[in-house]
Design an enzyme around this catalytic site. Structure first.
Site, PDB file in Angstrom:
ATOM      1  N   PRO A   1       0.830  -1.206   0.000  1.00 40.60           N
ATOM      2  CA  PRO A   1       0.000   0.000   0.000  1.00 40.60           C
ATOM      3  C   PRO A   1       0.863   1.256   0.000  1.00 40.60           C
ATOM      4  CG  PRO A   1      -0.696  -1.545   1.711  1.00 40.60           C
ATOM      5  CD  PRO A   1       0.615  -2.030   1.205  1.00 40.60           C
ATOM      6  N   LYS A   2       0.342   2.318  -0.597  1.00 41.52           N
ATOM      7  CA  LYS A   2       1.015   3.615  -0.569  1.00 41.52           C
ATOM      8  C   LYS A   2       0.390   4.450   0.540  1.00 41.52           C
ATOM      9  CE  LYS A   2       2.515   7.533  -3.343  1.00 41.52           C
ATOM     10  NZ  LYS A   2       2.216   8.504  -2.275  1.00 41.52           N
ATOM     11  N   TRP A   3       1.165   4.702   1.588  1.00 45.87           N
ATOM     12  CA  TRP A   3       0.674   5.400   2.755  1.00 45.87           C
ATOM     13  C   TRP A   3       0.698   6.908   2.531  1.00 45.87           C
ATOM     14  CZ3 TRP A   3      -1.416   2.531   6.582  1.00 45.87           C
ATOM     15  CH2 TRP A   3      -1.164   1.151   6.511  1.00 45.87           C
TER      16      TRP A   3
END
Length: 350
Positions: A34-36
């Site tokens: 995931p891209k936080w």
């Protein structure tokens, strides 16, 4: 290697791609995560003290005392970690990332920082291991760095988390859709065989791309003093009021000059013929900056590309796409915006 922010490591960056890439698109395959959406943080722990550097190597240590305390208590030994600082808010089962609450932590008053650290504590999501004891891991392939990261941090618990990873591209594409409901920003793909490349765009990021028709509220003059620097954008709320939802920028020099002439007939002027100016709300990030803008008649519609919303504003600067002379400005409302289905952040954090 020196475990100190005094010799900072520039974080490895990502290049934007339109879709989540196939795993065989790079030699050795890809790992997806995931891209936080938070503050990038490089954590330097020497075994006794901890420092946190930002993406631009500016110190973040003083703003997150609850994290530095946790690192010194929980980390088993000296190391350098790459990850993201985020704040989670919401009731159990409905948690999500909260950028506005996170941004409040950049405050000059230590007393205010301590209060916020107690009321809205941050967490750290680790996604890479850059060094351990006196050994650099920068030249080690990511697949091995990830294994070592899991061994180092596994079981530590909050507020130190590991990001999820997968080599299943279909699962990664599901994450792109589902995790947005928890406030995440997209999906990152990392070459499994690649070394850590400070400052280089080795990773691949896929973010949400949407368009919206918005009303032009005005423009800011470019910092150079010549041409249009950014366009201010608005949408009508349920009461018909125009609400500032952000801006669009990144115009070429030639286009900045063209826009001045193009927008001149729309510029509002007072009885003396002077341009009417407005001022946008100041934030801790705009302190000391000129927030004034040239107001225009709110009749022109443009279409912009954006990735996601943060409350009633575009989370990041939008991109100009085209003018929409066929649209009535009064028809540009919040109803057109796509809202992601809510997703509980606790199901994303490990």
């Amino acid at each position: 290697m020196t475990l100190s922010a005094a010799s900072p490591i520039s974080p490895m960056l990502a290049k934007a791609v339109g879709t989540v890439p196939e795993p065989d698109s790079v030699p050795g395959g890809l790992s997806y995560e995931p891209k936080w959406d938070g503050f990038r943080g490089i954590v330097y722990f020497d075994g006794d003290t901890c420092e946190i550097g930002s993406r631009g190597s500016k110190p973040l240590t003083r703003y997150f005392p609850e994290l530095t305390d946790a690192f010194t208590r929980l980390l088993p030994g000296p190391c350098i970690l790459d990850g993201e600082i985020v704040v989670r808010t919401g009731a159990p089962g409905r948690e999500r990332l909260d950028w506005e609450t996170l941004s409040q932590r950049i405050h000059p008053a230590a007393s205010r920082i301590r209060t916020l650290a107690e009321l809205t504590p941050a967490v750290f999501v680790a996604f890479d291991l850059l060094g351990q004891s006196d050994t650099s891991w920068l030249d080690v392939p990511f697949g091995q760095r990830r294994t070592a990261l899991e061994e180092l941090l596994g079981g530590l618990g909050a507020p130190i988390h590991l990001t999820q990873v997968t080599t299943d591209v279909e699962l990664a594409r599901r994450w792109l859709v589902e995790f947005e409901g928890a406030g995440l920003d997209g999906v990152v793909a990392k070459p499994l065989a690649a070394a850590y490349a400070p400052g280089k765009r080795v990773m691949l990021k896929t973010k949400h791309q949407r368009t919206a028709d918005v009303v032009l509220l005005g423009y800011r003059v470019h910092a150079s003093g010549s041409g249009v620097g950014s366009l201010l954008l608005g949408l009508h709320d349920d009461n018909g009021n125009l609400v500032n939802v952000g801006g669009a920028s990144a115009f070429t020099y030639a286009r900045r000059l063209e826009l001045v002439d193009e927008l001149a007939p729309l510029v509002l002027r007072d009885d003396a013929g002077e341009m009417v100016r407005g001022e946008t709300e100041r934030s801790r990030f705009s302190a000391g900056r000129d927030t004034s803008y040239v107001r225009v008649r709110p009749t022109r519609v443009l279409e912009v590309r954006y990735d996601q919303m943060e409350g009633a504003r575009f989370r990041h600067t939008a991109q100009f796409f085209r003018w929409r002379p066929d649209r009535d400005a009064r028809s540009c409302t919040f109803e057109q915006l796509e809202r992601p289905v809510a997703y509980d952040l606790s199901r994303v954090l490990l």
